[in-house]
Design a protein around this motif. Structure first.
Motif, PDB file in Angstrom:
ATOM      1  N   GLU C 130      29.217  38.400  40.408  1.00  0.00           N
ATOM      2  CA  GLU C 130      29.087  36.941  40.504  1.00  0.00           C
ATOM      3  C   GLU C 130      28.953  36.579  41.965  1.00  0.00           C
ATOM      4  O   GLU C 130      29.544  37.202  42.832  1.00  0.00           O
ATOM      5  N   MET C 131      28.122  35.589  42.237  1.00  0.00           N
ATOM      6  CA  MET C 131      27.833  35.168  43.602  1.00  0.00           C
ATOM      7  C   MET C 131      28.014  33.664  43.694  1.00  0.00           C
ATOM      8  O   MET C 131      27.415  32.933  42.911  1.00  0.00           O
ATOM      9  N   HIS C 195      26.109  31.867  40.561  1.00  0.00           N
ATOM     10  CA  HIS C 195      25.150  32.842  40.056  1.00  0.00           C
ATOM     11  C   HIS C 195      25.915  34.005  39.446  1.00  0.00           C
ATOM     12  O   HIS C 195      26.983  34.367  39.927  1.00  0.00           O
ATOM     13  N   GLU C 196      25.345  34.601  38.405  1.00  0.00           N
ATOM     14  CA  GLU C 196      25.977  35.760  37.788  1.00  0.00           C
ATOM     15  C   GLU C 196      24.906  36.744  37.378  1.00  0.00           C
ATOM     16  O   GLU C 196      23.826  36.349  36.931  1.00  0.00           O
ATOM     17  N   GLU C 197      25.204  38.035  37.549  1.00  0.00           N
ATOM     18  CA  GLU C 197      24.249  39.072  37.179  1.00  0.00           C
ATOM     19  C   GLU C 197      25.005  40.123  36.386  1.00  0.00           C
ATOM     20  O   GLU C 197      26.054  40.602  36.823  1.00  0.00           O
ATOM     21  N   ILE C 198      24.482  40.467  35.217  1.00  0.00           N
ATOM     22  CA  ILE C 198      25.089  41.503  34.385  1.00  0.00           C
ATOM     23  C   ILE C 198      24.118  42.675  34.351  1.00  0.00           C
ATOM     24  O   ILE C 198      22.945  42.510  33.999  1.00  0.00           O
ATOM     25  N   LEU C 199      24.612  43.852  34.772  1.00  0.00           N
ATOM     26  CA  LEU C 199      23.788  45.058  34.805  1.00  0.00           C
ATOM     27  C   LEU C 199      24.240  45.985  33.684  1.00  0.00           C
ATOM     28  O   LEU C 199      25.428  46.280  33.569  1.00  0.00           O
ATOM     29  N   LEU C 200      23.292  46.452  32.890  1.00  0.00           N
ATOM     30  CA  LEU C 200      23.586  47.388  31.802  1.00  0.00           C
ATOM     31  C   LEU C 200      22.687  48.592  31.972  1.00  0.00           C
ATOM     32  O   LEU C 200      21.473  48.447  32.173  1.00  0.00           O
TER      33      LEU C 200
END
Lengths: 247, 247, 247, 247
Positions: C130-131, C195-200
C-alpha cells in the motif's frame, strides 16, 4: 530569503504559484501583479525574481520590464518565437540578469524525458505510452511526442537502426502512432490527469520510466527550483532541464 | 494419486507438461505418448486423466480414444469447431467421463479477463494494453481482443453507452485499435514475453489488472488445476474459467 | 428520477456527495440537512433515499428517522457495533425499506479486495503493497490489512499452506509486516493519495491488481451506485461488495 | 570484427556469454577457455578482448595473463579487494591495455541506479522496492541497498534533510527497512526473477523508475557493450556505469 513577484497572480497557474511561494520558508512573496497592473519598480516591490504565467501577447514585454527593473525572470508562458528569445537573451546579458523560459515545469516529466534519451542507445526497443483524462482533445500529448523525438535522436546519434518489429497484421491500428520511428500510444481514462510511461527493452530485461502528474501543483517544485536557481546561469536559459544541468 | 498420460509428450508444451506432472507430488506420470503411437488402454497405461497438446487434425480422435478407454481428457490443442465439440460432449456423457477443452491455461490471464468483465459495469472508462516480444506477427493479441469483447459485452448488458473521449485530433493513430468500442493498444518490446494490462477509470479512481506471462511454464498451474478437477464436472466443459467456477 | 436527501451536507464528504448527486442526470437533490437540523418528513422533503455521512454518535438515530419516514438509507459513517446493526436491520424489515452501511465506497478498492480473495487459491505467492501520502500516521492501512486477511482466509479455505519464502537473513526488516501470514508493505510518498497493489505469483506468471484513489471524489461512484440500488435488497446490507453482488 | 575469448566458458554465465558473442554480427568468438586450461597466447588465439566469469580465487591471475598477452579484459567475477584492483590497474597501464571490472552487467539496473541518484535531489520522498523469486535467502537485495545508498548520498550532497513521514504506529514493521534513511521493501513472489522499483515523490507528482531482469541473458547487452568499448578507456575501469560514461 529570496523576494518573489508573481505576474499573472490571479490566473490558475499564477495563484498556485503564489500559494507555493508563500508556503516555502526560504521565499518571500512581495508582489502579486494582475492583468492591467503596471510593471515597474514600484509594483515589483524590490523583488529579486519575477515569475510570469500570463499570455503569449504580453509575456515578452513583461520580461523586458523585469530586466529593466534589474530582476531575474522565470517564465512559464508559452508562445515564444526565435526572435523574441533572441531579444530577451540580449537584454538579459546587457542587464546582467537571468531569464529562464520553460514549456514544462513538471520535474518528473523533464527528468523522464532526459532519462529516456540517455537510456535509449542501450536498448533494442523503446515505446512511449501516455495516459490522460478523457477531456483532452489531441493525441498523442506534446510531452509524449517530444519524448519519442528525443529517443529517436539518441538512437540516430548512436547509429542504431530500426527497432525489431515482426508485425505483419494489424488491421485495427493497435500498434499506435509512430513518431520518428518510435511507437507512441495514447490512453484516455476518466480519473487520470497526465501520465507517461517509457518502456525500453533488451533480451531478458526491461527498463520502465514512469511519470505521474496528479495535479497542477506538480509544476510547483519545478517553478520553485527555477526561482531559487535562475540567477546562477547568466543570460537566457531555455528549458527546465537546462536549468537543472541535465541538457 | 492421480495417474496422468500426456499425449504429444515430445512437443514443446507436452514435454513441459510431463515435467510439471513429474514435479507434482499428488500426480503420477504413467504414459508419454508421441505422434504415431497408438492410443489404446495399453499405451494409456491405466491413466485416470489424459492431457492432449497435439495438433488440430488429430485432437478430436485422441479425445474419443480417451473416452473409449474411460479416462478424462484435458485438451489444450486449438482448432475445435462446434460440430467436434458437440460430438465430444455427447460421447463424454455416454461414457460417464469428463472433457475440458481450453484455449488458454494461463490462470492469471483467465482471471484477468474475468475480473475485467466483472468490473467493467462499474467504471466509466476501460482500455486494454497488451505487450509482447517483437517477433509476434499479429496485433492485437487474441487475449487482448477477447478481453475487450468481454468488457464491451458487460457494459452493454449493464446498459452503458460509449466511453468518454473528447479526442478531436489524432493524425497518427495514437489512440490505437477499437474492438467493440474498447480501445486496445499493442506494444512490441524486446525482452518481454506476454503481458496484458486492463485500465478501468472513474472520477478520482483507477483499477488496474495486469497479467504477466514470463515463460511457457506459466500454463502449468492451469493445466495441473484442470488435471486435478476435470472429473468434478460431468460431460464437456469449455474454458479454464468455467472449470474454475468463474464463468 | 430518484430523490435524494444528504444528511451531513456541510461536511467534507457530505458536500462532495451533494455535488455528485447534482451532477447525476438521474438523481435529484431534494434536501441538504446539516448538524442540528431536525430529521423528519418535512426536512426530508419527499426523498426516496437519504445519504448519511455524519458522526458515530448520531448516525443510528438518523437511520431510524429515515426508516420512520419510509425512506431508504445509504450510510458511510463509521462506528457501527453489532447491536446497532441488529436494531437497524429489524427496523428496516418492519418498515419495508432498505439500509446499506459500508465502511468503504471506493469501488476500485472494494473490487480489488474481492478479486484478490477470488484469485488467491490459484497462486503460490501473494503480497500486498500500500502506498499513501506521508501524513498518514498508521501503517499498514486498514484496507491493506483487510486485503491480506481476505487472501489468508481464501488460502486457508482452499487448504493451502505457507507461501514459499527462503529468506534467512533480513536484519533490517525489509520483508515488511505479516498479517495472517501475508506480507504487507507500506510506502509513504509525497504526492500520493491512497494506492494499493496486490501481487500474486505462480511459476512463470504474475497477476497484479492495483487500485488508485486520487481524490475524495473517488468515493462518489460507489455512493451513487448505492443510492441507485439500495432499494433492490430488502432490509440491511453491510458492505458495498454485498450491494454489488460480489460477496 | 572484434575477436573475443571467453574464460570460464563452461560455466553458467560463461556459456551464456559464448552464445551472445556468437550471435553478435560484429564479434568473433575465437576461444572458449575452461577451468584447467592454460591461459597464454596460444589458447587466447589472437583475441582482442577476453571475458572472465570464473571464480574469485583465479580471476586476478587470469587478468594478469590477459594483459601479458596484450589483450583487454572484461571481468564479471566478484571478490576483488583494493590491493588486487591496484595491481591490475598498474599492470594495465604498463601494458597499454584496458580492464573493466563490473559487479553488475544488467544495463537497466545500472541505469536505474544512476537515474535514481540523479533525480533524488529534486524530490521530497524516495523509496525503493525490490521483488525477487522466493528462493532468495537475503533481503533486501544488494542492488536495492546500493540504490538506497546512492539516493541517500545524492540527498546529503544537496543538503536535504529527512523525508516526510508522519508514521506514529507501525506495530508489524510494514514500513520496511531503512538504509541511510531511505525505506527499502522486499517482495518474494513465485514467478519473478529480479525486479526493482524506485519511487520518487513531490507534491502532485511521482517519478517511477523500474527495472525488470527476466533472465540471465539480461546481462548480455552489458557484457557485449563492455567488450565493444573496453579499449576506449585506458587502464582500469570499475563499474559498468563508468564504462557507459554515467558515473
Amino acid at each position: 530569503m529570496v523576494k518573489v513577484a508573481v505576474i499573472g497572480a490571479a490566473g490558475r497557474m499564477g495563484s498556485t504559484v503564489c500559494e507555493a511561494v508563500e508556503a516555502a520558508p526560504d521565499l518571500d512573496l512581495v508582489a502579486r501583479i494582475e492583468a492591467g497592473d503596471a510593471l515597474d519598480p514600484g509594483t515589483l516591490a524590490g523583488a529579486d525574481v519575477a515569475v510570469d504565467f500570463t499570455r503569449p501577447e504580453v509575456t515578452e514585454a513583461n520580461v523586458h520590464a523585469c530586466l529593466d527593473a534589474r530582476i531575474h525572470a522565470v517564465v512559464g508562458t508559452t508562445g515564444w518565437g526565435p526572435d523574441a528569445l533572441e531579444r530577451v537573451g540580449a537584454h538579459a546579458r546587457t542587464a546582467g540578469r537571468s531569464v529562464l523560459i520553460a514549456p514544462n515545469f513538471a520535474m518528473s516529466a523533464v527528468l523522464a524525458m532526459r532519462f529516456a534519451a540517455m537510456a535509449a542507445p542501450y536498448f533494442e526497443s523503446a515505446e512511449v505510452l501516455e495516459m490522460h483524462h478523457p477531456d483532452k482533445v489531441d493525441a498523442p500529448s506534446g510531452t509524449a511526442a517530444a519524448t519519442a523525438r528525443g529517443i529517436a535522436a539518441a538512437r540516430a546519434e548512436a547509429g542504431m537502426g530500426a527497432m525489431p518489429d515482426a508485425t505483419l497484421s494489424d488491421p485495427l491500428g493497435a500498434r499506435g502512432a509512430r513518431i520518428d520511428g518510435v511507437p507512441v500510444h495514447a490512453v484516455r481514462l476518466r480519473g487520470l490527469t497526465a501520465h507517461e510511461e517509457i518502456l525500453l527493452g533488451n533480451p531478458g530485461e526491461q527498463l520502465v520510466i514512469r511519470t505521474d502528474s496528479f495535479d497542477r501543483v506538480s509544476f510547483m517544485p519545478g517553478v520553485l527550483f527555477a526561482v531559487r536557481h535562475v540567477g546562477e546561469r547568466p543570460g537566457l536559459t531555455v528549458g527546465l532541464d537546462a536549468a537543472m544541468g541535465l541538457a
